[in-house]
Motif scaffolding. Structure first.
Motif, mmCIF file in Angstrom:
data_model
loop_
_atom_site.group_PDB
_atom_site.id
_atom_site.type_symbol
_atom_site.label_atom_id
_atom_site.label_comp_id
_atom_site.label_asym_id
_atom_site.label_seq_id
_atom_site.Cartn_x
_atom_site.Cartn_y
_atom_site.Cartn_z
ATOM 1 N N LYS A 37 12.293 3.474 0.163
ATOM 2 C CA LYS A 37 12.755 2.334 1.042
ATOM 3 C C LYS A 37 12.851 2.481 2.459
ATOM 4 O O LYS A 37 13.534 1.678 3.142
ATOM 5 C CB LYS A 37 14.234 1.726 0.358
ATOM 6 C CG LYS A 37 14.406 1.402 -1.009
ATOM 7 C CD LYS A 37 13.321 0.215 -1.506
ATOM 8 C CE LYS A 37 13.154 0.012 -2.978
ATOM 9 N NZ LYS A 37 11.969 -0.792 -3.521
ATOM 10 N N ARG A 96 10.158 -2.844 1.264
ATOM 11 C CA ARG A 96 10.930 -3.327 0.207
ATOM 12 C C ARG A 96 10.354 -3.131 -1.100
ATOM 13 O O ARG A 96 10.873 -2.649 -2.047
ATOM 14 C CB ARG A 96 11.530 -4.574 0.582
ATOM 15 C CG ARG A 96 12.628 -5.044 -0.537
ATOM 16 C CD ARG A 96 13.396 -6.322 -0.046
ATOM 17 N NE ARG A 96 12.499 -7.208 0.534
ATOM 18 C CZ ARG A 96 11.497 -7.940 -0.094
ATOM 19 N NH1 ARG A 96 11.648 -7.988 -1.457
ATOM 20 N NH2 ARG A 96 10.708 -9.061 0.528
ATOM 21 N N GLY A 148 10.605 -5.412 -5.894
ATOM 22 C CA GLY A 148 11.921 -4.612 -4.802
ATOM 23 C C GLY A 148 13.020 -4.855 -5.552
ATOM 24 O O GLY A 148 13.891 -4.418 -4.883
#
Ligand code: NZQ
Ligand code: ZN
Length: 397
Positions: free
Chosen positions: A375, A369, A124
């Protein structure tokens, strides 16, 4: 169909008894190996001893690191990387299920760089460190499940942050993998079943989420699903059935080799959600997939009825006459649920030891994430926002 580039340089040596070739193959990678394996099964069943004997005959020295846990962790991998550096190992040989094989890939990077493996895992952060060097790598699967033996990915867990994410690089294709189904006859019933569900999941995800007009890819997928559904019950009934174990081993290897999803693309929302589950609860990967699959199919089918209907007719033999596409699509869910019930994998959260929803919101957030490209939501015919993922976890209770 989409344009694609297909690259998979792994040499596969397949068949019962082929483990005997490990010495000659390994000799081409160097003089000193670090064998990366699990804590018990490969030693208990004599697999590691057989391999070190074969290596010794060819003058290859082996150091054994047998501390890899299921859902392999960064700390264990970093320690193994250090051991490989201290012993100036030329190559890493992973022996075991997906956990030791994935760990071996990560150790190949940790050993070559001397840096913490988590920096290289795509968890992430804006950009993981690119893998620019890795020791040579070879793999010997002892469980038909992940297909790690025939791809360049590894799934790594960070137990401090409860995140599970992917390390990938073309440098992590094994130079060779020996897929010897005889090594899988000792896999206990539960992990044999979990492995079968994992194989099915590797091809069902692209089937539901990938591009339209991909009949070759779709029928490859259905063929692998049918093969697992036919041979998994045989392996459960008779663990020593080499024919059944061979079918499962080859299905496992090819499912995630890149071959099946070429030109179809697609996403892995089921895997993304499962990784959050096992990152928090340390459960078996295949069991987590079995838990989530019926709920994800239920959530998705109305958004892609044609693919579900194709599965109903071509996989489950549903007769189309007079039925609406949506009715056929529902029949695919019924067929999958019946199969899961037949192998004792129609599960609820408490069946995998999860009795509270306390982490569900965090797990959904982690999923987005780590695995969402924008996202905001996971790619799926019906997109999965955080609230939808929480609802799917809730539905599993
Ligand atoms: O830990 P040991 O003692 O080795 O025993 C294992 C473990 O208890 C046992 N086992 C393995 N081979 C055996 C055996 N027992 C008796 N006889 C044998 N021949 O089985 C148990 C499970 O092993 P594990 O390696 O954890 O299972 P699996 O193959 O399902 O691997 C799971 C890991 O792979 C990742 C998963 O997320 C998880 O971390 N995945 C890796 C992928 C990849 N690299 O392409 C893709 C997958 O989707 C998956 O995410
Ligand atoms: Zn999987």
């Amino acid at each position: 169909m989409q344009n694609f580039v297909f690259y998979n340089p792994t040499k596969i040596i397949f068949g019962p008894g082929e483990i005997a070739r490990v010495g000659k193959e390994a000799k081409q990678l160097g003089d000193t190996a670090l064998i990366v394996t699990g804590k018990r099964s490969s030693s208990a069943h004599g697999i590691v001893n057989r391999i070190t004997d074969y290596l010794e005959k060819e003058g290859v020295q082996a150091i054994v690191y047998d501390k890899i846990e299921p859902n392999p962790r960064t700390t264990t991998i970093d320690a193994a990387g250090e051991l490989a550096r201290q012993n100036k190992c030329d190559f890493i040989l992973g022996v075991g299920g997906g956990s030791p094989m994935d760990a071996a890939k990560a150790v190949a990077v940790a050993a070559a760089t001397g840096e913490p493996i988590w920096d290289y895992v795509a968890h992430g952060q804006p950009m993981p460190k690119p893998v620019r060097k890795a020791l040579h790598l070879a793999e010997i699967p002892t469980l038909a499940a992940t297909g790690s033996e025939f791809n360049s990915g590894a799934v790594i867990s960070n137990w401090e942050s409860h995140e599970k994410a992917v390390l990938g690089s073309p440098l992590l294709f094994p130079k060779f993998s020996i897929v010897d189904p005889e090594l899988t006859v000792t896999v206990p019933k539960d992990y044999t079943i979990d492995g079968g569900i994992d194989i099915i999941s590797h091809v069902i995800e692209g089937f539901f989420t990938g591009a339209d007009n991909t009949p070759v890819q779709d029928r490859f997928s259905l063929s692998i699903m049918r093969t697992v559904m036919d041979y998994l019950p045989k392996a459960i009934a008779n663990p020593g059935d080499i024919e059944a174990r061979s079918q499962l081993s080859w299905s496992s290897a090819v499912a995630l080799s890149g071959m099946i999803n070429n030109g179809r693309g697609g996403a892995f929302p089921l895997h993304a959600m499962e990784h959050a589950l096992s990152a928090h609860y340390d459960i078996s990967h295949g069991r987590g997939l079995a838990l989530l699959l019926p709920r994800l199919m239920e959530y998705t089918y109305e958004a892609r009825p044609a693919k579900f209907a194709m599965m109903a007719t071509e996989l489950f033999g549903e007769i189309a006459d007079g039925k609406s596409e949506l009715d056929l699509a529902r029949a695919a869910i019924d067929g999958m649920n019946d199969f899961l019930k037949s192998v004792d994998r129609f599960l609820r959260m408490p069946d995998v030891g999860i009795s509270s929803d306390i982490h569900f919101a965090q797990m959904a957030e982690d999923t987005i994430r780590i695995y969402s490209r924008n996202k905001e939501f996971l790619d799926n015919p019906r997109p999965l926002y955080k609230k939808d993922i929480v609802r799917i976890f809730d539905n599993c209770m």
